[in-house]
Design an enzyme around this catalytic site. Structure first.
Site, mmCIF file in Angstrom:
data_model
loop_
_atom_site.group_PDB
_atom_site.id
_atom_site.type_symbol
_atom_site.label_atom_id
_atom_site.label_comp_id
_atom_site.label_asym_id
_atom_site.label_seq_id
_atom_site.Cartn_x
_atom_site.Cartn_y
_atom_site.Cartn_z
ATOM 1 N N ILE A 85 5.600 69.158 144.938
ATOM 2 C CA ILE A 85 4.903 70.057 144.022
ATOM 3 C C ILE A 85 5.641 70.109 142.686
ATOM 4 O O ILE A 85 6.858 70.295 142.659
ATOM 5 C CB ILE A 85 4.833 71.479 144.628
ATOM 6 C CG1 ILE A 85 4.207 71.426 146.017
ATOM 7 C CG2 ILE A 85 4.076 72.423 143.705
ATOM 8 C CD1 ILE A 85 4.496 72.653 146.870
ATOM 9 N N CYS A 86 4.899 69.958 141.605
ATOM 10 C CA CYS A 86 5.474 70.081 140.270
ATOM 11 C C CYS A 86 5.229 71.508 139.788
ATOM 12 O O CYS A 86 4.136 71.855 139.354
ATOM 13 C CB CYS A 86 4.825 69.077 139.323
ATOM 14 S SG CYS A 86 5.575 69.079 137.691
ATOM 15 N N LEU A 87 6.260 72.327 139.920
ATOM 16 C CA LEU A 87 6.169 73.741 139.540
ATOM 17 C C LEU A 87 7.555 74.177 139.085
ATOM 18 O O LEU A 87 8.541 73.979 139.811
ATOM 19 C CB LEU A 87 5.700 74.566 140.744
ATOM 20 C CG LEU A 87 5.379 76.033 140.524
ATOM 21 C CD1 LEU A 87 4.231 76.200 139.533
ATOM 22 C CD2 LEU A 87 5.022 76.693 141.851
ATOM 23 N N CYS A 195 8.593 64.883 136.808
ATOM 24 C CA CYS A 195 8.536 66.315 137.034
ATOM 25 C C CYS A 195 9.596 66.783 138.013
ATOM 26 O O CYS A 195 10.135 67.849 137.890
ATOM 27 C CB CYS A 195 7.158 66.699 137.535
ATOM 28 S SG CYS A 195 6.966 68.450 137.784
#
Length: 198
Positions: A85-87, A195
Site C-alpha cells: 500500500i502506498c500511504l 512509493c
C-alpha cells in the site's frame, strides 16, 4: 515491554470497539502477526467486498510503523499486485508521516479512506492511476469486477476469516502472476513511482 503493553491495549480496543467496517484478530495467537478485514465502502467500486489484510508489527513498534498489506487482490492505483500500500502514514519520516502517537486502528481507518478516495498522483500502479484519472468509468467497471471475483461476500459466507486468510495466502502468488496482468502492459515503459521504502 512498551511494545507488548501498547499492543495489548490496542488489541483490546480493536476487538471491543472496532472502527466501523473493520474487523480485527490475532493470527495464531501471536501479537506481532495480526489480520484485519475491511468492508468495501458504499458508493465505491468495492461495495459489498470483504478485503483481508496482514498486519505485521515490528520489534520497534510504536517507533516504527506496522507493515500492512492486502491479502485479497484489489484493483486500486495505490495498491500493487503484492498487496503493498502506498500511504504516507505507513512510512517513516522524512518521506512518510508515521508518528508513534498513531495506532493500528488509525492506520486501518486511513486505508479504508484510501479505498474510497484513491490518490492517483502518488500511484503504485501507473496504468490503473491513468485509468482512474482519464477513464473513470472503465476504472470503476474493472474495480467492481475484481471486487466480485476476489472479495465477494457470497463466496466468503461459508468460510471463517482464518480459513479465508489461509486460502488467500496460499493462492496470492499464483493469482498475482495470472490475474494481476493489466491491459496496458506498458508499465515498464512508464515505470512506477517509488512509493515504498520497505
Amino acid at each position: 515491554m512498551q511494545r507488548t503493553s501498547r499492543l495489548k491495549r490496542e488489541l483490546h480496543l480493536l476487538t471491543t470497539e472496532p472502527p466501523p467496517g473493520i474487523m480485527f484478530w490475532q493470527n495464531k495467537n501471536r501479537m506481532d502477526d495480526l489480520r484485519a478485514q475491511i468492508l468495501g465502502g458504499t458508493n465505491t467500486p468495492y461495495d459489498k467486498g470483504v478485503f483481508n489484510l496482514e498486519v505485521v508489527v515490528p520489534e520497534r513498534y510504536p517507533f516504527e510503523p506496522p507493515k500492512i498489506r492486502f491479502l485479497t487482490p484489489i484493483y486500486h492505483p495505490n495498491i500493487d499486485s503484492a498487496g503493498r500500500i502506498c500511504l504516507d502514514v505507513l512510512r517513516l519520516p522524512p518521506k512518510g508521516a508515521w508518528r508513534p502517537s498513531l495506532n493500528i486502528s488509525t492506520l486501518l481507518t486511513s486505508i479504508q479512506l484510501l479505498m474510497s478516495e484513491p490518490n492517483p498522483d502518488d500511484p503504485l500502479m501507473a496504468d490503473i492511476s491513468s485509468e482512474y484519472k482519464y477513464n473513470k468509468e472503465v476504472f470503476i467497471r474493472n474495480a467492481k469486477q475484481w471486487t466480485e471475483k476476489h472479495a465477494s461476500q457470497q463466496k466468503r459466507a461459508s468460510k471463517t476469516p482464518d480459513e479465508e486468510v489461509t486460502q488467500s495466502e496460499a493462492s496470492t502468488p499464483k493469482e498475482s502472476a495470472i490475474s494481476q496482468k493489466r491491459k496496458a502492459n506498458d508499465i515498464s515503459k512508464k515505470g512506477k513511482k517509488p512509493c515504498l521504502d520497505s
